[in-house]
Scaffold this motif. Sequence first.
Motif, PDB file in Angstrom:
ATOM      1  N   ASN A  20      13.534 -17.149 -28.608  1.00  0.00           N
ATOM      2  CA  ASN A  20      13.785 -18.262 -27.950  1.00  0.00           C
ATOM      3  C   ASN A  20      12.470 -18.733 -27.154  1.00  0.00           C
ATOM      4  OD1 ASN A  20      14.461 -19.965 -25.701  1.00  0.00           O
ATOM      5  ND2 ASN A  20      16.547 -19.201 -26.112  1.00  0.00           N
ATOM      6  N   LEU A  21      12.215 -20.093 -27.359  1.00  0.00           N
ATOM      7  CA  LEU A  21      11.033 -20.697 -26.769  1.00  0.00           C
ATOM      8  C   LEU A  21      10.824 -20.497 -25.313  1.00  0.00           C
ATOM      9  CD1 LEU A  21       8.218 -22.235 -27.503  1.00  0.00           C
ATOM     10  CD2 LEU A  21       9.939 -24.345 -26.483  1.00  0.00           C
ATOM     11  N   LEU A  22      11.758 -20.469 -24.676  1.00  0.00           N
ATOM     12  CA  LEU A  22      11.903 -20.126 -23.046  1.00  0.00           C
ATOM     13  C   LEU A  22      11.536 -18.733 -22.772  1.00  0.00           C
ATOM     14  CD1 LEU A  22      11.963 -21.114 -20.155  1.00  0.00           C
ATOM     15  CD2 LEU A  22      14.583 -20.538 -20.171  1.00  0.00           C
ATOM     16  N   ILE A  23      11.860 -17.919 -23.816  1.00  0.00           N
ATOM     17  CA  ILE A  23      11.678 -16.474 -23.448  1.00  0.00           C
ATOM     18  C   ILE A  23      10.101 -16.137 -23.770  1.00  0.00           C
ATOM     19  CG2 ILE A  23      12.086 -13.966 -24.472  1.00  0.00           C
ATOM     20  CD1 ILE A  23      14.197 -15.322 -22.632  1.00  0.00           C
TER      21      ILE A  23
ATOM     22  N   SER B  61       3.852 -15.861 -19.417  1.00  0.00           N
ATOM     23  CA  SER B  61       3.681 -15.644 -17.948  1.00  0.00           C
ATOM     24  C   SER B  61       3.501 -14.397 -17.434  1.00  0.00           C
ATOM     25  CB  SER B  61       4.749 -16.721 -17.350  1.00  0.00           C
ATOM     26  OG  SER B  61       5.012 -17.704 -17.881  1.00  0.00           O
ATOM     27  N   ALA B  62       4.395 -13.466 -18.043  1.00  0.00           N
ATOM     28  CA  ALA B  62       4.229 -12.144 -17.592  1.00  0.00           C
ATOM     29  C   ALA B  62       2.690 -11.642 -18.118  1.00  0.00           C
ATOM     30  CB  ALA B  62       5.261 -11.452 -18.352  1.00  0.00           C
ATOM     31  N   LEU B  63       2.231 -11.945 -19.263  1.00  0.00           N
ATOM     32  CA  LEU B  63       0.905 -11.373 -19.558  1.00  0.00           C
ATOM     33  C   LEU B  63      -0.011 -11.989 -18.665  1.00  0.00           C
ATOM     34  CD1 LEU B  63      -0.499 -10.212 -21.819  1.00  0.00           C
ATOM     35  CD2 LEU B  63      -0.812 -12.166 -22.961  1.00  0.00           C
TER      36      LEU B  63
ATOM     37  N   ALA C 260      -0.111 -10.495 -15.448  1.00  0.00           N
ATOM     38  CA  ALA C 260      -0.575  -9.062 -15.563  1.00  0.00           C
ATOM     39  C   ALA C 260      -2.014  -8.873 -15.701  1.00  0.00           C
ATOM     40  CB  ALA C 260      -0.168  -8.438 -16.825  1.00  0.00           C
ATOM     41  N   VAL C 261      -2.406  -9.732 -16.352  1.00  0.00           N
ATOM     42  CA  VAL C 261      -4.208  -9.830 -16.472  1.00  0.00           C
ATOM     43  C   VAL C 261      -4.548 -10.280 -15.282  1.00  0.00           C
ATOM     44  CG1 VAL C 261      -6.053 -11.314 -17.506  1.00  0.00           C
ATOM     45  CG2 VAL C 261      -4.096 -10.495 -18.845  1.00  0.00           C
ATOM     46  N   LEU C 262      -4.041 -10.989 -14.476  1.00  0.00           N
ATOM     47  CA  LEU C 262      -4.421 -11.578 -13.075  1.00  0.00           C
ATOM     48  C   LEU C 262      -4.376 -10.447 -12.151  1.00  0.00           C
ATOM     49  CD1 LEU C 262      -3.501 -15.337 -12.917  1.00  0.00           C
ATOM     50  CD2 LEU C 262      -5.770 -14.235 -13.277  1.00  0.00           C
ATOM     51  N   GLY C 263      -3.469  -9.267 -12.385  1.00  0.00           N
ATOM     52  CA  GLY C 263      -3.357  -8.120 -11.493  1.00  0.00           C
ATOM     53  C   GLY C 263      -2.162  -8.321 -10.398  1.00  0.00           C
ATOM     54  N   HIS C 264      -1.151  -9.164 -10.994  1.00  0.00           N
ATOM     55  CA  HIS C 264      -0.071  -9.305  -9.752  1.00  0.00           C
ATOM     56  C   HIS C 264       0.873  -8.799 -10.453  1.00  0.00           C
ATOM     57  CE1 HIS C 264      -2.036 -12.874  -7.746  1.00  0.00           C
ATOM     58  NE2 HIS C 264      -2.220 -13.373  -8.922  1.00  0.00           N
ATOM     59  N   LEU C 265       1.150  -7.496 -10.298  1.00  0.00           N
ATOM     60  CA  LEU C 265       2.073  -6.470 -10.877  1.00  0.00           C
ATOM     61  C   LEU C 265       3.451  -6.885 -10.356  1.00  0.00           C
ATOM     62  CD1 LEU C 265       2.216  -4.042 -12.688  1.00  0.00           C
ATOM     63  CD2 LEU C 265       2.121  -2.748 -10.458  1.00  0.00           C
ATOM     64  N   VAL C 266       3.622  -7.212  -9.380  1.00  0.00           N
ATOM     65  CA  VAL C 266       5.111  -7.527  -8.904  1.00  0.00           C
ATOM     66  C   VAL C 266       5.608  -8.677  -9.367  1.00  0.00           C
ATOM     67  CG1 VAL C 266       6.713  -8.203  -7.009  1.00  0.00           C
ATOM     68  CG2 VAL C 266       4.781  -6.454  -6.457  1.00  0.00           C
ATOM     69  N   ASP C 267       4.913  -9.753  -9.616  1.00  0.00           N
ATOM     70  CA  ASP C 267       5.312 -10.718 -10.332  1.00  0.00           C
ATOM     71  C   ASP C 267       5.497 -10.491 -11.887  1.00  0.00           C
ATOM     72  OD1 ASP C 267       4.903 -12.427  -7.902  1.00  0.00           O
ATOM     73  OD2 ASP C 267       2.840 -13.139  -8.469  1.00  0.00           O
TER      74      ASP C 267
ATOM     75  N   VAL D  34       8.913  -8.715 -11.944  1.00  0.00           N
ATOM     76  CA  VAL D  34       9.934  -9.533 -11.825  1.00  0.00           C
ATOM     77  C   VAL D  34      10.412 -10.427 -13.245  1.00  0.00           C
ATOM     78  CG1 VAL D  34      10.677 -11.811 -10.490  1.00  0.00           C
ATOM     79  CG2 VAL D  34       9.739  -9.545  -9.254  1.00  0.00           C
ATOM     80  N   ILE D  35       9.148 -10.871 -13.814  1.00  0.00           N
ATOM     81  CA  ILE D  35       9.278 -11.789 -14.806  1.00  0.00           C
ATOM     82  C   ILE D  35      10.044 -11.056 -16.109  1.00  0.00           C
ATOM     83  CG2 ILE D  35       7.976 -13.071 -16.836  1.00  0.00           C
ATOM     84  CD1 ILE D  35       6.259 -13.941 -14.333  1.00  0.00           C
ATOM     85  N   LEU D  36       9.533  -9.913 -16.220  1.00  0.00           N
ATOM     86  CA  LEU D  36      10.192  -8.973 -17.321  1.00  0.00           C
ATOM     87  C   LEU D  36      11.407  -8.468 -17.085  1.00  0.00           C
ATOM     88  CD1 LEU D  36       6.738  -6.769 -18.009  1.00  0.00           C
ATOM     89  CD2 LEU D  36       7.813  -8.548 -19.392  1.00  0.00           C
ATOM     90  N   ALA D  37      11.773  -8.338 -15.874  1.00  0.00           N
ATOM     91  CA  ALA D  37      13.047  -7.937 -15.268  1.00  0.00           C
ATOM     92  C   ALA D  37      14.056  -9.101 -15.669  1.00  0.00           C
ATOM     93  CB  ALA D  37      13.174  -7.779 -14.003  1.00  0.00           C
ATOM     94  N   VAL D  38      13.631 -10.383 -15.452  1.00  0.00           N
ATOM     95  CA  VAL D  38      14.445 -11.522 -15.722  1.00  0.00           C
ATOM     96  C   VAL D  38      14.672 -11.503 -17.161  1.00  0.00           C
ATOM     97  CG1 VAL D  38      14.484 -14.061 -15.769  1.00  0.00           C
ATOM     98  CG2 VAL D  38      13.960 -13.018 -13.611  1.00  0.00           C
ATOM     99  N   VAL D  39      13.725 -11.444 -18.005  1.00  0.00           N
ATOM    100  CA  VAL D  39      13.611 -11.452 -19.631  1.00  0.00           C
ATOM    101  C   VAL D  39      14.703 -10.500 -19.834  1.00  0.00           C
ATOM    102  CG1 VAL D  39      12.455 -11.239 -21.775  1.00  0.00           C
ATOM    103  CG2 VAL D  39      11.665 -12.596 -19.821  1.00  0.00           C
ATOM    104  N   MET D  40      14.598  -9.086 -19.257  1.00  0.00           N
ATOM    105  CA  MET D  40      15.513  -8.194 -19.825  1.00  0.00           C
ATOM    106  C   MET D  40      17.084  -8.309 -19.443  1.00  0.00           C
ATOM    107  SD  MET D  40      13.636  -6.036 -21.678  1.00  0.00           S
ATOM    108  CE  MET D  40      14.939  -5.110 -21.842  1.00  0.00           C
ATOM    109  N   VAL D  41      17.280  -8.841 -18.258  1.00  0.00           N
ATOM    110  CA  VAL D  41      18.746  -9.317 -17.823  1.00  0.00           C
ATOM    111  C   VAL D  41      19.010 -10.173 -18.983  1.00  0.00           C
ATOM    112  CG1 VAL D  41      19.906 -10.333 -16.140  1.00  0.00           C
ATOM    113  CG2 VAL D  41      18.269  -8.504 -15.247  1.00  0.00           C
TER     114      VAL D  41
END
Length: 154
Positions: free
Chosen positions: A60-63, A69-71, A74-81, A84-91
């Motif tokens: 899906n394009l949105l996914i 965005s998660a990548l 992650a590159v920027l070092g914002h682990l919490v963000d 959260v993004i990966l949790a939204v994708v999994m849910v």
Amino acid sequence: MAVNTWHHQTQATVLGKLEATSAGLSEEEVSRRRATYGPNCLPEPAGRSLLLRLLLQFHNLLIYVLLGSALVTAVLGHLVDTLVILAVVMVNAVIGVIQEGKAQCHCPEAANHRNPGLGLGDLYRQDRHPDPQRNECDGCCLRRQHSVGGRPGL
């Protein structure tokens, strides 16, 4: 070897080869043909496995945008963000699999995008009562017509 091109032959030729008449098949003839050839229906398609249904939730394009965005986070070092993004994708994927599973249980024709068709014995009957379970109606000596706009006509 010649290929049968039924659509190029006249109605009389086709009816002769099928040993039928324009008035239809009698109930006895339908029963005899079903006993000889079996029911005139397509086999049930194989259902999608749980793994395939799960993987298709990510197509899906949105996914894709969320995973990108998660990548980036992650590159920027914002682990919490990132988490959260990966949790939204999994849910989202889990909810999608559950909904698709419920749809397959309650309505297999819709879940498989199937439209039950009518067989020859159902199209050309002359002396029987309609069967509502097979989408037959009164006067069920029906004839197929050419499709119009991609939709089959009867």
